[in-house]
Scaffold this active site. Structure first.
Site, PDB file in Angstrom:
ATOM      1  N   PRO A  95      17.591  -6.543  -2.558  1.00 42.80           N
ATOM      2  CA  PRO A  95      17.411  -5.844  -3.898  1.00 42.80           C
ATOM      3  C   PRO A  95      15.970  -5.290  -4.040  1.00 42.80           C
ATOM      4  CG  PRO A  95      18.088  -8.141  -4.151  1.00 42.80           C
ATOM      5  CD  PRO A  95      17.566  -7.943  -2.708  1.00 42.80           C
ATOM      6  N   ASP A 146       3.910  -8.106   4.216  1.00 42.64           N
ATOM      7  CA  ASP A 146       5.413  -7.852   4.197  1.00 42.64           C
ATOM      8  C   ASP A 146       5.523  -7.291   5.503  1.00 42.64           C
ATOM      9  OD1 ASP A 146       5.354  -8.320   1.674  1.00 42.64           O
ATOM     10  OD2 ASP A 146       6.672  -6.868   1.043  1.00 42.64           O
TER      11      ASP A 146
HETATM   12  O1  PMV Z   1       5.969  -8.964  -4.799  1.00 37.70           O
HETATM   13  P1  PMV Z   1       5.666  -8.747  -3.399  1.00 37.70           P
HETATM   14  O2  PMV Z   1       6.644  -9.403  -2.512  1.00 37.70           O
HETATM   15  O3  PMV Z   1       5.436  -7.360  -2.963  1.00 37.70           O
HETATM   16  O4  PMV Z   1       4.634  -9.476  -2.967  1.00 37.70           O
HETATM   17  C1  PMV Z   1       3.021  -9.007  -3.286  1.00 37.70           C
HETATM   18  C2  PMV Z   1       2.342  -9.982  -2.919  1.00 37.70           C
HETATM   19  C3  PMV Z   1       0.774  -9.740  -3.232  1.00 37.70           C
HETATM   20  O5  PMV Z   1      -0.006 -10.735  -2.570  1.00 37.70           O
HETATM   21  C4  PMV Z   1       0.794  -9.846  -4.505  1.00 37.70           C
HETATM   22  C5  PMV Z   1       0.370  -8.358  -2.726  1.00 37.70           C
HETATM   23  C6  PMV Z   1       0.165  -8.326  -1.391  1.00 37.70           C
HETATM   24  O6  PMV Z   1       0.081  -7.023  -0.989  1.00 37.70           O
HETATM   25  O7  PMV Z   1      -0.010  -9.011  -0.509  1.00 37.70           O
END
Ligand code: PMV
Length: 307
Positions: A95, A146
């Site tokens: 998603p 990520d």
């Molecule tokens: O919502 P996501 O999985 O894109 O996670 C963001 C995670 C943060 O720590 C808020 C930002 C980051 O780039 O790590």
């Protein structure tokens, strides 16, 4: 034709604080995947986004568009100067804009499919760096977690600017991942936290330190198979995320429902304000927790095993 896939991901501990140099932990979610097929077809490079029913001609996209970025940077890294004629088809069950890393997974699968199609070879580190560059478009100032977990496809203990540390899970455990149904763009939540940090650096640095300590303890708990402790650490991380103002009533309702139905611990995952929450569940409790999450408003629930 060449095909490559990449999984989704969830952050278990340390979101937001990771942007400020503290450790975080994330794991791949193999139940959802982005798959990319490359074949020699058409003129120039076409990207077909099957799920969106869109076709893009790469040369006509703005230079900062992630599809164009990822294609041109991959070709450059492979030292291919002339644009080949290719059709790149993308399909994804991840998603979008829900903190499951859909953008990074699509980029990772694109780099891998293109590289093997064109007979090149890139290390995981090189692929991860390319995916990071495209992620800047989605996230603004991504920490890099990520691309790391999605490219390495292993649980990762991550500190910005350091070699990623992939680690072994002593006792596999189950996670329920529930979608609150609220769309919350990561770059907005990250931007708001930055404004709050600028206004009160002392307080926010202390909160980030406390979150970092939890991520360290959580790595130990996962490596030692201490799942009770891991659950408590999730609750504690959530308490701190509330204090940095990234929770929401919808997420809180899901967290309460999961805990009442027997989850060992629960918290939001990712940027917060919406998106997903996660709960540690066991073989015996997972059915009840999934039902409770749906009753409490989850629009979708994925159950995955961390191993
Ligand atoms: O919502 P996501 O999985 O894109 O996670 C963001 C995670 C943060 O720590 C808020 C930002 C980051 O780039 O790590």
């Amino acid at each position: 034709m060449t095909v490559a896939s990449a999984p989704g991901k969830v952050i278990l501990f340390g979101e937001h604080a990771v942007v400020y140099g503290r450790p975080a932990i994330a794991v791949p979610v193999t139940q959802v995947q982005a798959t990319v097929e490359v074949q020699e077809e058409g003129r120039g490079i076409r990207v077909v986004a099957q799920d969106l029913d869109e076709v893009y001609q790469v040369e006509r996209l703005p230079p900062s568009h992630p599809f164009r970025l990822i294609v041109t940077k991959t070709l450059k890294r492979l030292e291919i100067e002339e644009l080949p004629d290719l059709t790149i088809s993308i399909r994804s069950s991840i998603p979008m804009a829900r903190g499951l890393g859909s953008g990074a997974a699509v980029s990772a699968a694109m780099v891998q499919a293109l590289t093997s199609h064109l007979g090149g070879e890139l290390t995981l580190e090189e692929i991860s760096a390319l995916v990071y560059e495209a992620d800047v478009f989605y996230h603004g100032t991504p920490s890099g977690i990520d691309n790391t977990v999605i490219v390495y496809q292993k649980p990762v203990y991550f500190v910005k600017g350091h070699e990623p540390y992939t680690f072994a899970v002593k006792r596999p455990f189950w996670l329920a991942i529930a979608d609150s149904g609220v769309v919350s763009p990561t770059r907005i939540a990250v931007g708001d936290v930055r404004l709050a940090w600028q206004r009160d650096k002392g307080r926010y640095e202390r909160l980030f330190d406390a979150i970092g300590t939890i991520a360290d303890q959580a790595r130990w708990a996962i490596e030692e198979g201490e799942l009770e402790q891991l659950g408590l650490l999730m609750d504690e991380n959530q308490r701190l995320l509330r204090q940095i103002d990234v929770s929401s009533p919808e997420l809180e309702a899901l967290i309460v429902a999961a805990r009442r139905a027997g989850a060992k611990g629960a918290k939001l995952s990712g940027a917060g304000r919406g998106g997903n929450m996660i709960a540690i569940v066991e073989e015996e409790t997972k059915g009840a927790v999934v039902d409770a999450l749906k009753q409490a408003g989850a629009v979708a629930v994925i159950v995955t095993q961390v191993r």
